[in-house]
Scaffold this motif. Sequence first.
Motif, PDB file in Angstrom:
ATOM      1  N   GLU A 160       0.804  -1.212   0.000  1.00 24.05           N
ATOM      2  CA  GLU A 160       0.000   0.000   0.000  1.00 24.05           C
ATOM      3  C   GLU A 160       0.842   1.270   0.000  1.00 24.05           C
ATOM      4  O   GLU A 160       0.396   2.316   0.437  1.00 24.05           O
ATOM      5  CB  GLU A 160      -0.911   0.019   1.237  1.00 24.05           C
ATOM      6  N   ILE A 161       2.070   1.191  -0.471  1.00 25.05           N
ATOM      7  CA  ILE A 161       2.950   2.352  -0.429  1.00 25.05           C
ATOM      8  C   ILE A 161       2.425   3.473  -1.314  1.00 25.05           C
ATOM      9  O   ILE A 161       1.696   3.247  -2.264  1.00 25.05           O
ATOM     10  CB  ILE A 161       4.389   1.980  -0.859  1.00 25.05           C
ATOM     11  N   GLY A 162       2.799   4.683  -0.952  1.00 24.16           N
ATOM     12  CA  GLY A 162       2.370   5.827  -1.735  1.00 24.16           C
ATOM     13  C   GLY A 162       3.522   6.653  -2.251  1.00 24.16           C
ATOM     14  O   GLY A 162       3.724   6.758  -3.454  1.00 24.16           O
ATOM     15  N   GLY A 163       4.339   7.235  -1.342  1.00 25.60           N
ATOM     16  CA  GLY A 163       5.343   8.189  -1.773  1.00 25.60           C
ATOM     17  C   GLY A 163       6.785   7.833  -1.498  1.00 25.60           C
ATOM     18  O   GLY A 163       7.687   8.462  -2.037  1.00 25.60           O
ATOM     19  N   ASP A 164       7.053   6.831  -0.662  1.00 26.65           N
ATOM     20  CA  ASP A 164       8.432   6.444  -0.388  1.00 26.65           C
ATOM     21  C   ASP A 164       9.028   5.696  -1.577  1.00 26.65           C
ATOM     22  O   ASP A 164       8.327   4.985  -2.297  1.00 26.65           O
ATOM     23  CB  ASP A 164       8.492   5.534   0.837  1.00 26.65           C
ATOM     24  N   ALA A 165      10.334   5.842  -1.747  1.00 27.60           N
ATOM     25  CA  ALA A 165      11.031   5.092  -2.794  1.00 27.60           C
ATOM     26  C   ALA A 165      12.518   5.070  -2.472  1.00 27.60           C
ATOM     27  O   ALA A 165      13.022   5.878  -1.689  1.00 27.60           O
ATOM     28  CB  ALA A 165      10.798   5.711  -4.173  1.00 27.60           C
ATOM     29  N   PHE A 166      13.224   4.131  -3.092  1.00 26.32           N
ATOM     30  CA  PHE A 166      14.676   4.054  -2.934  1.00 26.32           C
ATOM     31  C   PHE A 166      15.295   3.694  -4.271  1.00 26.32           C
ATOM     32  O   PHE A 166      14.631   3.180  -5.183  1.00 26.32           O
ATOM     33  CB  PHE A 166      15.070   3.019  -1.868  1.00 26.32           C
ATOM     34  N   ASP A 167      16.576   3.968  -4.384  1.00 24.53           N
ATOM     35  CA  ASP A 167      17.325   3.576  -5.576  1.00 24.53           C
ATOM     36  C   ASP A 167      18.767   3.352  -5.163  1.00 24.53           C
ATOM     37  O   ASP A 167      19.293   4.028  -4.260  1.00 24.53           O
ATOM     38  CB  ASP A 167      17.244   4.668  -6.649  1.00 24.53           C
ATOM     39  N   HIS A 168      19.417   2.393  -5.797  1.00 25.82           N
ATOM     40  CA  HIS A 168      20.858   2.214  -5.627  1.00 25.82           C
ATOM     41  C   HIS A 168      21.418   1.589  -6.896  1.00 25.82           C
ATOM     42  O   HIS A 168      20.751   0.798  -7.563  1.00 25.82           O
ATOM     43  CB  HIS A 168      21.225   1.393  -4.382  1.00 25.82           C
TER      44      HIS A 168
END
Length: 371
Positions: A160-168
């Motif tokens: 149910e995620i909305g705005g969090d994100a990550f990248d590597h």
Amino acid sequence: MDLSTVVARCAKAMCLQHAVVYLTDLQQRHLVPHTDVAASLPIDGSLAGWAYRTQSLRVEEAETEGVTAWFPLLDGAERLGVLAVNQTALTAGSLTRGRALASLLAMLISSKRAYEDSFVRRTRTEKMQLPAEMLRAFLPPRTIGNAQVVSTAVLEPAYEIGGDAFDHSLTETALHTTVLDAMGHDLASGLTSAVSLAACRNARRSGADLPELVESVDHALATWLPDKFCTAVIAQLDLATGVLRWSNCGHPAPLLIRDDRLLIDALEREPDPPMGLPARLASRPRQIHEYSLEPGDRVLMYTDGITEARTREANLMGLERFADYVIRATAGGELAPESLRRLIHSLLDAQTDRLRDDATLLMFEWRPPLR
């Protein structure tokens, strides 16, 4: 040809009696068999889970006869699951062939799961909401690494995620990491995160240095989504020297873990405005910070959904309690992906209900070869 058929044919060709692939579910709590005749196994509380957690071979007596060898399925640093190989008796030759089969299947699974929904369906335990589906399409593998560094991340709630994100990502000389938190908890916030990730990757792949990279994200958001913004930490680690450079755009400061101790204020710096239009209107350029890591250091980047979570006593988690969780989760000597898995589960298990906000953790460990 489906995976079960491939596994059966390869096992027969390698003179292995029986083999079954188990893939981890999205939240890394269960190992799900890629067959309908076997049951899921808990990652915490089974020998198969032990093989997954430690990334090493485990052997036990089979329920019927013979023995079962559990081989970790690894795509580089990414843990996919385990391979169960049943034999009447294990020999050095059968173990070698089992490892070879696990390596072959890991490559096959990685190549096919991007476009075969059967893998996705088996590893989901809930229905995924549209914002989460959209954003997860942009996320990289959970774990990446090489001989000098490993980076691993988790994102909750998984469905149910909305705005969090990550990248590597990795180049020959550097590790690039990003953790961001977009305003809101809807499809628009997911779009804000997706645009930010795309702008970051576009600048990075064009050879932009860190200041120009952050400016590219600011420009993209101000141009295409002027009423949206996000906080973020964007970092680059020089793999040869251990010099960490980062920009903090209105985000919680990263944490530094050294010798199983948390140095809370080591990376604390005055933050800049969030990315997007607020930064375009600011009176000063972005600040780029530097810090020299020591071999074995771990850096933890996170979103405020972690520290704003509530404990069983209905108190806010807070940085001090979160620091205690980090210390306990990383003091066991496990590999970085397992430390992070235990950390997010300990945080989730302390909740009296579902998380009130998205919670993202990204941890990387610098481990240069001994000279």
